[in-house]
Write a protein that holds these residues in place. Structure first.
Motif, PDB file in Angstrom:
ATOM      1  N   LYS A  46       0.809  -1.222   0.000  1.00  8.13           N
ATOM      2  CA  LYS A  46       0.000   0.000   0.000  1.00  8.13           C
ATOM      3  C   LYS A  46       0.841   1.270   0.000  1.00  8.13           C
ATOM      4  O   LYS A  46       0.329   2.350  -0.271  1.00  8.13           O
ATOM      5  CB  LYS A  46      -0.932   0.015   1.217  1.00  8.13           C
ATOM      6  N   ASN A  49       1.115   2.720  -3.804  1.00  7.76           N
ATOM      7  CA  ASN A  49       0.136   3.686  -4.324  1.00  7.76           C
ATOM      8  C   ASN A  49      -0.291   4.691  -3.245  1.00  7.76           C
ATOM      9  O   ASN A  49      -1.306   5.349  -3.349  1.00  7.76           O
ATOM     10  CB  ASN A  49      -1.076   2.993  -4.956  1.00  7.76           C
ATOM     11  N   ARG A  50       0.536   4.784  -2.239  1.00  6.91           N
ATOM     12  CA  ARG A  50       0.397   5.791  -1.193  1.00  6.91           C
ATOM     13  C   ARG A  50      -0.919   5.752  -0.446  1.00  6.91           C
ATOM     14  O   ARG A  50      -1.386   6.765   0.054  1.00  6.91           O
ATOM     15  CB  ARG A  50       0.655   7.195  -1.766  1.00  6.91           C
ATOM     16  N   LEU A  51      -1.533   4.558  -0.370  1.00 12.09           N
ATOM     17  CA  LEU A  51      -2.657   4.423   0.553  1.00 12.09           C
ATOM     18  C   LEU A  51      -2.084   4.517   1.961  1.00 12.09           C
ATOM     19  O   LEU A  51      -2.753   4.895   2.905  1.00 12.09           O
ATOM     20  CB  LEU A  51      -3.378   3.088   0.346  1.00 12.09           C
ATOM     21  N   ILE A  72      -3.119  11.500  -7.266  1.00  5.83           N
ATOM     22  CA  ILE A  72      -4.224  10.947  -8.047  1.00  5.83           C
ATOM     23  C   ILE A  72      -3.711  10.340  -9.354  1.00  5.83           C
ATOM     24  O   ILE A  72      -4.082   9.231  -9.739  1.00  5.83           O
ATOM     25  CB  ILE A  72      -5.274  12.056  -8.317  1.00  5.83           C
ATOM     26  N   ARG A  75      -1.924   7.006  -8.703  1.00  9.01           N
ATOM     27  CA  ARG A  75      -2.826   5.885  -8.457  1.00  9.01           C
ATOM     28  C   ARG A  75      -3.533   5.436  -9.727  1.00  9.01           C
ATOM     29  O   ARG A  75      -3.779   4.251  -9.919  1.00  9.01           O
ATOM     30  CB  ARG A  75      -3.862   6.291  -7.408  1.00  9.01           C
ATOM     31  N   ARG A  76      -3.858   6.387 -10.589  1.00  7.96           N
ATOM     32  CA  ARG A  76      -4.555   6.001 -11.826  1.00  7.96           C
ATOM     33  C   ARG A  76      -3.653   5.202 -12.748  1.00  7.96           C
ATOM     34  O   ARG A  76      -4.127   4.511 -13.635  1.00  7.96           O
ATOM     35  CB  ARG A  76      -5.096   7.253 -12.530  1.00  7.96           C
ATOM     36  N   ILE A  78      -1.634   2.848 -11.656  1.00  5.40           N
ATOM     37  CA  ILE A  78      -1.287   1.579 -11.013  1.00  5.40           C
ATOM     38  C   ILE A  78      -2.570   0.773 -10.807  1.00  5.40           C
ATOM     39  O   ILE A  78      -3.506   1.249 -10.170  1.00  5.40           O
ATOM     40  CB  ILE A  78      -0.620   1.822  -9.635  1.00  5.40           C
TER      41      ILE A  78
ATOM     42  N   GLU B 121     -11.650   1.665  -0.170  1.00  5.94           N
ATOM     43  CA  GLU B 121     -10.207   1.483  -0.346  1.00  5.94           C
ATOM     44  C   GLU B 121      -9.855   1.345  -1.826  1.00  5.94           C
ATOM     45  O   GLU B 121      -8.915   1.963  -2.312  1.00  5.94           O
ATOM     46  CB  GLU B 121      -9.735   0.244   0.422  1.00  5.94           C
ATOM     47  N   ARG B 124     -10.181   4.656  -3.607  1.00  5.22           N
ATOM     48  CA  ARG B 124      -8.998   5.503  -3.389  1.00  5.22           C
ATOM     49  C   ARG B 124      -7.808   4.972  -4.177  1.00  5.22           C
ATOM     50  O   ARG B 124      -7.087   5.717  -4.834  1.00  5.22           O
ATOM     51  CB  ARG B 124      -8.638   5.549  -1.903  1.00  5.22           C
ATOM     52  N   GLY B 125      -7.625   3.659  -4.094  1.00 11.06           N
ATOM     53  CA  GLY B 125      -6.481   3.027  -4.760  1.00 11.06           C
ATOM     54  C   GLY B 125      -6.497   3.232  -6.270  1.00 11.06           C
ATOM     55  O   GLY B 125      -5.459   3.267  -6.905  1.00 11.06           O
ATOM     56  N   MET B 126      -7.710   3.344  -6.833  1.00 14.17           N
ATOM     57  CA  MET B 126      -7.806   3.531  -8.280  1.00 14.17           C
ATOM     58  C   MET B 126      -7.627   4.986  -8.687  1.00 14.17           C
ATOM     59  O   MET B 126      -7.637   5.306  -9.860  1.00 14.17           O
ATOM     60  CB  MET B 126      -9.165   3.031  -8.781  1.00 14.17           C
ATOM     61  N   GLY B 127      -7.500   5.860  -7.684  1.00 10.93           N
ATOM     62  CA  GLY B 127      -7.236   7.257  -8.016  1.00 10.93           C
ATOM     63  C   GLY B 127      -8.472   8.115  -8.121  1.00 10.93           C
ATOM     64  O   GLY B 127      -8.499   9.088  -8.861  1.00 10.93           O
ATOM     65  N   MET B 128      -9.544   7.768  -7.384  1.00 14.04           N
ATOM     66  CA  MET B 128     -10.685   8.677  -7.326  1.00 14.04           C
ATOM     67  C   MET B 128     -10.368   9.744  -6.280  1.00 14.04           C
ATOM     68  O   MET B 128      -9.785   9.438  -5.238  1.00 14.04           O
ATOM     69  CB  MET B 128     -11.938   7.934  -6.883  1.00 14.04           C
ATOM     70  N   THR B 129     -10.785  10.979  -6.550  1.00 16.60           N
ATOM     71  CA  THR B 129     -10.594  12.022  -5.556  1.00 16.60           C
ATOM     72  C   THR B 129     -11.675  11.856  -4.489  1.00 16.60           C
ATOM     73  O   THR B 129     -12.650  11.131  -4.689  1.00 16.60           O
ATOM     74  CB  THR B 129     -10.744  13.415  -6.183  1.00 16.60           C
TER      75      THR B 129
END
Lengths: 327, 220
Positions: A46, A49-51, A72, A75-76, A78, B121, B124-129
């Motif tokens: 984690k 992707n910087r969770l 953002i 993450r998009r 990955i 989770e 967020r991980g997929m890059g949604m704001t």
């Protein structure tokens, strides 16, 4: 390529989740993070992707420190799949898979095409599944969609956190096999978390075994089994050593000598052939199925030589002796 | 039959007007309550200070425990102290709004909090704001529960609004008070029956809306 450079994750109060981790995941490689719960494997994943943000050290993706990249956008780029899948229950399968392409503002027809393509390679008929909702799918089908969604925008990197962990053993094995097949075509850089040593051996080009936040050994599955770096690795493999050896030792390593022979017309006629990359277990299965005493071994299309069932059994007995197990 | 015609001839126009006032009052109080409780509920799900969250939830919960009559009295008294009008729509509206807050606030807060954490989770991980997660994941999934809160508030408010006749805010409470003061059964009925019918109509209409707003994938 993903590089970890002396990465630490410590929590307020001093709990250390990951300590001084340095490793590299090469382009197109699958590295499995293996360990018990609390070993820091999921934290490590984690952080990419910087969770979870690293406390110290650098994680570099595409040559740039992830902390300097836009969160953002990072993450998009990955793919991300987890054990509990997390499909959006109010969206159709097609909408679920389209999430990242939509975030990236792909044109509609390109996204639709991609959805159908992914459903097809996931073994789900697009016509039948496109408009269904997650609740109408079985666990295995949902996880296929979860993996398809992670691959939707064709990201170069994919993070997978025990993606097959919640499935029954038969479905899990099926999905593992499918994914290996798929992976050999798409060649992604993958970090894969599991606590299951058999899954690790099966999925990984290399395995990073973690314990209490520290990297214990980073090596190919065969090396991990043959040469455990320390006592922890040895005890982690524990009673599975014998089985693991049979899985990681390939036929090629036990071939008497590799003399390049021209294809032998006699044995080439036999339909059953062993691949040099097959594990001992697979070889044993094939002997059982074909009831042959000798099988030809091929590497790709090249004939390497014949192997006898007796030879195989002898090696297996030796492995059994080495691993100190009595049957 | 003749008595019924006579009843409507005598009270029909007033009933209609009072019903309109009642609906107007209820509607206004609800709109204001939604405008306060919905954003507040969403804010509380994002608030990182658990003490503040429980303080606000507690305060709104306490309002609910104050007897309706007393709450109206408090509002009037406070209005009198600060020099605001104590008669008419305004004090009634304030009291009704305060009452309507809790179900909407509580349902908004809990339903968003109860969205499956693995769904958030992955989002967020997929890059949604954070906003994208709110509007395309959390709110759609919480909508049925939020609507249920609005429905409860509506039914309550229709009932409570009859008390607002006391402060001269009009509505069906006016007819009921008139019936009480003069021992007139027809006035009492002219106020009570429409209030009950209103509550039933709004309840079923809103529960229809609730079903309609429930995302397809969540219907079993």
């Amino acid at each position: 390529m993903i590089q970890f450079d002396r990465v630490w994750k410590t929590y307020p109060g001093g709990a250390e989740a990951v300590c001084d981790l340095s490793m590299e995941v090469a382009e197109g490689e699958t590295v499995v993070l293996l360990g018990t719960s609390g070993s820091g494997k999921t934290t490590t994943l984690k952080m990419v992707n910087r969770l979870i943000e690293p406390t110290r050290g650098r994680i570099v993706i595409n040559g740039t420190d992830i902390m300097e990249q836009d969160l953002i956008q990072l993450r998009r780029g990955i793919g991300y799949a987890i054990q509990y899948i997390g499909l959006f229950p109010h969206m159709t399968i097609s909408e679920n898979i389209s999430v990242v392409p939509n975030l990236l503002k792909w044109p509609r027809d390109r996204t639709a095409e991609r959805v159908d393509e992914l459903l097809t390679i996931s073994g789900l008929d697009p016509e039948e599944f496109r408009e269904r909702y997650p609740a109408q799918l079985s666990g295995g089908q949902r996880q296929r969609v979860g993996v398809a969604r992670a691959l939707a925008s064709d990201p170069p990197f994919v993070l997978m956190d025990e993606p097959f962990g919640a499935l029954d053993p038969i479905t899990r094995e099926q999905l593992q096999d499918e994914f290996i097949e798929l992976e050999s075509e798409i060649k992604k850089t993958i970090l894969f978390v599991t606590h299951d040593v058999f899954e690790a051996v099966k999925m990984g080009d290399r395995i990073a075994l973690l314990d209490a936040g520290r990297l214990q050994q980073l090596s190919t599955p065969a090396e991990l089994v043959e040469n455990p770096a320390n006592e922890f690795v040895d005890s982690f493999l524990g009673q599975h050593r014998f089985q693991l050896s049979l899985l990681t030792k390939t036929i090629k390593t036990i071939m008497p000598e590799l003399r390049p022979t021209s294809p032998e017309s006699g044995s080439a006629k036999s339909e059953a052939r062993l691949r040099a990359r097959s594990s001992l277990i697979e070889a044993l299965d094939l002997f059982k199925k074909t009831k042959q005493a000798t099988l030809p071994v091929y590497e790709g299309k090249r004939f390497l030589g014949p192997i006898e069932k007796k030879q195989l059994l002898k090696v297996i007995t030796e492995v059994l002796g080495e691993t100190g197990e009595t049957s | 039959m003749n008595t019924l015609i006579a009843f409507f001839q005598k009270l029909g126009p007033e009933m209609l007007q009072r019903t309109m006032e009642h609906v107007y009052l209820t509607f206004l109080a609800l709109v204001i309550a939604i405008m306060i409780a919905l954003p507040l509920g969403i804010y509380l799900t994002r608030c990182r200070r658990p003490k503040l969250v429980s303080a606000i939830m507690g305060a709104v919960g306490i309002i609910q425990t104050v007897p309706t009559l007393a709450l109206i009295a408090f509002v009037v008294l406070i209005f009198a102290l600060v020099g605001l009008p104590t008669i008419g729509t305004l004090p009634a509206l304030v009291a009704l709004t305060l009452y309507a807050l809790l179900p909407i606030l509580r349902n908004t807060y809990t339903s968003i909090r109860q969205v499956d954490p693995s769904v958030i989770e992955v989002a967020r991980g997929m890059g949604m704001t954070s906003n994208q997660i709110l509007f395309s994941v959390e709110l759609p999934l919480s909508l049925p529960v939020i609507m249920a809160g609005i429905r409860i508030s509506t039914v309550w408010t229709i009932g409570i609004a009859t008390l607002c006749g006391l402060v001269g805010a009009g509505g069906l409470g006016d007819l009921i008070l008139k019936g009480l003061r003069s021992y007139l059964m027809d006035y009492l009925l002219a106020g009570t029956v429409p209030a009950a019918v209103l509550a039933l109509i709004f309840d079923s209409a809103l529960s229809g809306l609730e079903k309609w707003l429930t995302p397809q994938g969540l219907k079993s």
